[in-house]
Structures are given as structure tokens and as C-alpha cells.
Write a protein that holds these residues in place. Sequence first.
Motif, PDB file in Angstrom:
ATOM      1  N   ALA A 159      -3.155   5.611   2.187  1.00  0.00           N
ATOM      2  CA  ALA A 159      -4.397   5.711   2.805  1.00  0.00           C
ATOM      3  C   ALA A 159      -5.588   6.291   2.766  1.00  0.00           C
ATOM      4  O   ALA A 159      -4.528   7.832   3.503  1.00  0.00           O
TER       5      ALA A 159
ATOM      6  N   ILE B 209      -7.588   3.660  -1.277  1.00  0.00           N
ATOM      7  CA  ILE B 209      -6.368   2.572  -0.954  1.00  0.00           C
ATOM      8  C   ILE B 209      -5.629   2.837  -2.304  1.00  0.00           C
ATOM      9  O   ILE B 209      -6.092   2.836  -3.520  1.00  0.00           O
TER      10      ILE B 209
ATOM     11  N   ASN C  69      -6.125  -3.322  10.341  1.00  0.00           N
ATOM     12  CA  ASN C  69      -4.967  -4.443  10.349  1.00  0.00           C
ATOM     13  C   ASN C  69      -5.898  -5.167  10.359  1.00  0.00           C
ATOM     14  O   ASN C  69      -6.655  -5.750  11.347  1.00  0.00           O
TER      15      ASN C  69
ATOM     16  N   GLY D 166       1.836  -0.691   5.258  1.00  0.00           N
ATOM     17  CA  GLY D 166       0.736  -1.686   4.662  1.00  0.00           C
ATOM     18  C   GLY D 166       0.940  -2.430   3.492  1.00  0.00           C
ATOM     19  O   GLY D 166       1.383  -2.482   2.808  1.00  0.00           O
ATOM     20  N   GLN D 167       0.284  -3.220   3.774  1.00  0.00           N
ATOM     21  CA  GLN D 167      -0.051  -4.759   2.855  1.00  0.00           C
ATOM     22  C   GLN D 167      -1.263  -4.780   2.518  1.00  0.00           C
ATOM     23  O   GLN D 167      -2.197  -5.134   3.178  1.00  0.00           O
TER      24      GLN D 167
ATOM     25  N   VAL E 121       1.076  -1.255  -0.514  1.00  0.00           N
ATOM     26  CA  VAL E 121       0.651   0.120   0.309  1.00  0.00           C
ATOM     27  C   VAL E 121       1.147   1.264  -0.062  1.00  0.00           C
ATOM     28  O   VAL E 121       2.001   1.014   0.924  1.00  0.00           O
TER      29      VAL E 121
ATOM     30  N   TYR F 135      -3.475   7.684   7.767  1.00  0.00           N
ATOM     31  CA  TYR F 135      -2.431   6.740   6.895  1.00  0.00           C
ATOM     32  C   TYR F 135      -0.411   7.123   7.474  1.00  0.00           C
ATOM     33  O   TYR F 135      -0.689   8.460   6.811  1.00  0.00           O
TER      34      TYR F 135
ATOM     35  N   GLU G 207      -3.424   1.251  12.520  1.00  0.00           N
ATOM     36  CA  GLU G 207      -3.516  -0.055  12.341  1.00  0.00           C
ATOM     37  C   GLU G 207      -4.832  -0.544  13.093  1.00  0.00           C
ATOM     38  O   GLU G 207      -4.899  -1.946  13.079  1.00  0.00           O
TER      39      GLU G 207
ATOM     40  N   LEU H 119      -6.665  -5.768   4.844  1.00  0.00           N
ATOM     41  CA  LEU H 119      -5.058  -4.817   5.156  1.00  0.00           C
ATOM     42  C   LEU H 119      -4.668  -5.723   6.236  1.00  0.00           C
ATOM     43  O   LEU H 119      -5.264  -5.861   7.326  1.00  0.00           O
ATOM     44  N   THR H 120      -3.463  -5.683   6.115  1.00  0.00           N
ATOM     45  CA  THR H 120      -2.379  -6.042   7.030  1.00  0.00           C
ATOM     46  C   THR H 120      -1.014  -5.035   7.208  1.00  0.00           C
ATOM     47  O   THR H 120      -0.483  -4.365   6.655  1.00  0.00           O
ATOM     48  N   ASN H 121      -0.467  -4.372   8.580  1.00  0.00           N
ATOM     49  CA  ASN H 121       0.629  -3.966   8.860  1.00  0.00           C
ATOM     50  C   ASN H 121       0.534  -2.481   8.448  1.00  0.00           C
ATOM     51  O   ASN H 121       1.444  -1.963   7.489  1.00  0.00           O
ATOM     52  N   MET H 122      -0.674  -1.965   8.481  1.00  0.00           N
ATOM     53  CA  MET H 122      -0.887  -0.552   8.015  1.00  0.00           C
ATOM     54  C   MET H 122      -0.248   0.645   9.428  1.00  0.00           C
ATOM     55  O   MET H 122      -0.288   0.266  10.369  1.00  0.00           O
TER      56      MET H 122
END
Length: 650
Positions: free
Chosen positions: A246, A337, A363, A402-403, A243, A398, A360, A353-356
Motif C-alpha cells: 500500500a 493497494i 482502517n 491489512g484486509q 493486502v 504501510y 491505521e 480497508l481493515t487491519n492496515m
Amino acid sequence: MILANASTLIGRTLRSLCRLTSRLTSDRGGNVVMIFALVMPALVMITLGGIDLNRITTVKARVQDALDAATLAAARSSYTDPNDLKTVALVALKANLRNASIEPIADSDVKIVLTENQVVVADMRVQVKTLVANIVLPPYGKLMDDTLPVSVHSEVNRSSRNIEVALALDITGSMDNCSRNCPAVSKIAALKAAAYELVDIVVQKQQSPYYSKISLVPYSMGVNVGDYADTVRGPLRSASRPVTAATWLTGSVKTISDISRASTAVVTASGHGFVRGDRVVIWKSDRMTSLNGVAFTVGAVDTNKFELTGVNSRNFNQFSGSSYVAKCARTDCSVTITVAQHGLSTEGDAAYLTNMGGLEQLNGIGFAVKAISGNTVTLGLDGSGSRLASAPKGGAAYTSGGQLACGVDGCTVRDFINKLGTWTRQNASTCVSERTGAADFSDAKPIDSSTYVGRNYPDAGNSCPSVAIVPLTSSKKTITDEIDKLVAAGSTAGQIGLAWAWYMVSPNFGVWSGQSVPAQNDTSKTLKAVVLMTDGEFNTPYFRGVIASDAGAGSGGDDTHINQPATNGSSFYQSFELCKKIRDSGVIIYTVGFDIPAAANLTGDIDSAGELMQRCASGTARAFQARNSTDLTAAFREIGRDITRLRISR
């Protein structure tokens, strides 16, 4: 038993004749007695001879089948000398006529030759034991002796055809039930026994100069293609996409200290700064979980409190702990995003979504895809529900990282919004679903995304069958060993089983190797057949690897169905389209309905298994209905014999 019945019938007949004789002898006319004396032997022989006639007809049919099989075995051999051909034929004859009611076969009883036109011609004469004629009082019985001669004839064109057969067998959950002869045998056990017999008839020991091969396609909610999965549905990807931007909230995150239980919910958040009409989102409400991840409109406000317009919280649990609230950057509170090559679609997909960094609280939460514009994706909160309850405080803006987790069709996991509107994640399997697009009802080679077959993401309660497909083989043991492993479970995607049976015998599919490669479509050289068996209604169509929202009853719960209709239409529609294409390619279709209602009508749309079985087969004579295990075995046996006989000239 036959001898006892015959003796009983003879006794009754003779007693009746005696009574008739007694009455006639008392007739003073004399002429009647003379006439009766003359015709009585003929009457006796006609009456009692019917027993032998029926028996001889039955035995002749068996002898004819045995000679057909023996002639075919001789034709498959590489021999040309009559003595060698006879040796091969006698082995098959004696095996098939074991315990038959005939006199022992002598070598001289069988004649077999190979003509200049490469036709193996066989003739056989056997003596059938009589049950009646040999016990009628002398001298009449001895006119027919103790046996009657039966002659049969068979011809096989040695240059006829090879055989390739694909078995599409229903192993769904209903096959674990009993058939009409319950509790003697389960349906799956009956299917195994019937399939063994068909394999034994079709696959011959002698595979030269012409072969006979068979393949296996067990199906339920899909078809397990095993090691061929990456080749036919494409390799799966697991890597996430980064990402780069966002947007979700604006302003600052406020802590909620209380939410009232009233006809209009009142939220206490010190110095919230909201005004009437603002759109806000709440998360991590541990007790009032229905408020998490939902966009609300702010009503009446003061410095530290604000109302949630239209929210009646009287029946909510008592608020406890703390939760968070912030103003949405968009009126629908969606998240925007930016992810290059995200692979998402607006139809039926969800994002994970992960590791934003900075956001957070997003996530590990699923979002519905609402819109796409280039590399920018708009994600709705629909479907996230209570998952925001466990999210951390997070922030409004943001920051970095992020992934976008790979959860679309084509990834190792599939994220989607189910029929109930909630987020669902299911893992990929080695099962497959239908083809879509330009190659939907074709046997084209799967080489890219436009020709791959569909992927399959099953739920735990409707999992991929454990037994995978077996491509064409001349090894009986290879097939029967896999048949023996079949286990009944799952829903019914008959259209997928039928398609894969076609792929097994299609040279166009281009996936198989070695001895499993099908011959070219030339009916003068190779006989190709598909056997489709089912015990119930086809109820499992797909949308991008997940069972569709319009799937039939018995295909799993709404929480495991994607909220999209089937791409290719109903399972019955798809199956019938495939039936027409398969028949047009020169492949013969046999169908077997096991303990299902007969066809209600044979016109218009197909909406039952009985109608499909009748209309899919290559002619009514090749559509079988089996009420119980005995019927099922008989149907498979007849199919095997019909396939074998198709190479017999006359």
C-alpha cells in the motif's frame, strides 16, 4: 327490490293505458276502439315482456358460466360413463347456481356425454321465474305461464390443456392507501380479495387427468426469492482479501495545533517541511470536519505554518484538539493497494480497508475505486468525508497486514459511493434485481455469473418484501395463505416482478422441482398465463444490486442510490422488452392497472404505467383498468373465467 320496481312499472303502464282507453272510447268513429281492443294485449305483453327478457338474458349468462364450469369439472375427471360425468357436473352446477332465480334443477334437466373424440358435451334446460308475465291480468299472462325455459350448451375438449398461471402482484407502499371507494377498504385489502377469487376460479379440486396450477410473485423494490437465493443469484462471499502492499503518503506525519478561521485557511504544524505546491491530506479534525480526507494544495509557507490554497475557513467551527497532516505520494492523494483477486470494478465500487499496519488511519474507511491494473487498485478519497475524523494518528508508510473487506457486488455487504458522493454500506438480502449481460431479457437457467439474476442490497427504508415467491402449486391454501400475509411497502420494480412471473411458468429457467416444474412450451397441451398488476409507476431500476442514480421519484433518497445509471435502462423499457419476449414464448399476458391514469399514447417510448399495461397485454381485451376495489375484483374474476374458458370449444 326487483319485484317492487316491476310492480311500479306495471302500475304506471296500466294507468297510462287506461287514460288512453278513456280517450279512445269517446271517439265516435268506432274503428279506433276496435283496433285498439285487438292490439292492446300485444302492446301490454311487448311493453312488460321487456322486463322479463332482460332478466332472462342475465340469468342465462350465469347459467352458461355455471354449465361451462361444470363441464370443465367433468372433463377433468377420469370418468367416461355419462352417469358418473353427470354426478361430477351436478355438484359444480348446484354450487355455482346457488340463489339463482331459477327453478330447482332435476337430474333429468342435465345431459352430459363423452364423445369418441374425447369431447365432453353438456346440455341443460332450466326454468327461469318470470317477474311480469305471471301477474298480467288473465287471460294474457297465462299465455307465458310463471316460468320461461332457458337452454344452454357447453363442450370441453378433454384432451385440451393444463393451466399454469403466475400472479405478479404489486405490494408497494402506495398499496397501503385507499382506492376510490376510500375509506371502505385499502388497496392491499382489495388486492387480496380479488386474488382469492381468481385463485378459486383457476385452481380446480380435480387435478386429473389435467391440472391447474398457480404461482405467486409479490413485488415491490424487488422480489424475495427466499431459499432459492443462492441458486439464482449465486452464493455470497464474506471473506476479505489480504493486502500485500500500500502507498499513500510520503515523509512523516505532522501534528496540527491550529487552523485559522480566515479568508485563506492557515495551518499551524511545527516543522512541517512542506513547500508551495505540495499536495497534502488532513485527518481527524474533530471540529473542522469538512477538511478531513480532502486533497489540498499548499500555498504560502514558513517554518511552522502553511496556507491551504482556495480554502476559506471564516465560517468553520473553532479549531480544537489536534489533527494530522502529511504529504501525499500522488498528486491526487489517492491510495494504491495491491490485493490479489480483489474483485473490484472501476464502476460504482468502493473499497473498505481493515487491519492496515502503518496506515491505521485508513482502517474502517470507504474509498472510491478510481483505477485498476491487474492486482493493483487505486482508491480515491472521494466519499470518505468525515469518516477520517475518528481515524487514529497512524503513519505515512504501510508496514504489514491489512484486509480489503468484501464489499463489492457478490459479497454479503455492498460498499458504494452514493448519488451524493458519500460512502455507503448496505447489506445483502434474499431479494433479487434484474439480470444483466447476455441473459438480460431471457428465461435462461441461472448457472453461473453470466446467467445469474441480479443481487439486491436494499436500504432500511426500502427493504425486501417479507413474503417470498411461491412456485407453481395446485394447493389453493398454499397460495391464499401467502396472499393473506402480503404487506404494502417499498418502491416499484415492476420489471423484476414481471420477469419472475415468467420464470415461474418457464421450463427453460430450470430451477423448480417436483410439482412446481412447469410443462414444456406447447400451447396445444398447456395454457400458460402471467397476470401483471400494479397501482403506480415503475420507478426502481438497478446498477449491480443497488438502486440506480436515474431511478424515479419515490424509490428512496439520493443517499441510498448508487452514483451510476441503470444497467438495463428504465423500469418501463425493461418491462416492455420482457413483455415482448414473454408473449413470443407463447405465454398469455393479462394486465391490471389499479387506480392509474389510462394510456396517454400507444406509440413510441413507454413512460407511464397506463401505457405499459395497455401495450404489454396479449390484446386489448386482456388489459384491464380498475378504478376501485369492486372493479379490481371484477377484473380478476374475468381473468380467471377467461383462462378457464380458453379450453372450452364452443
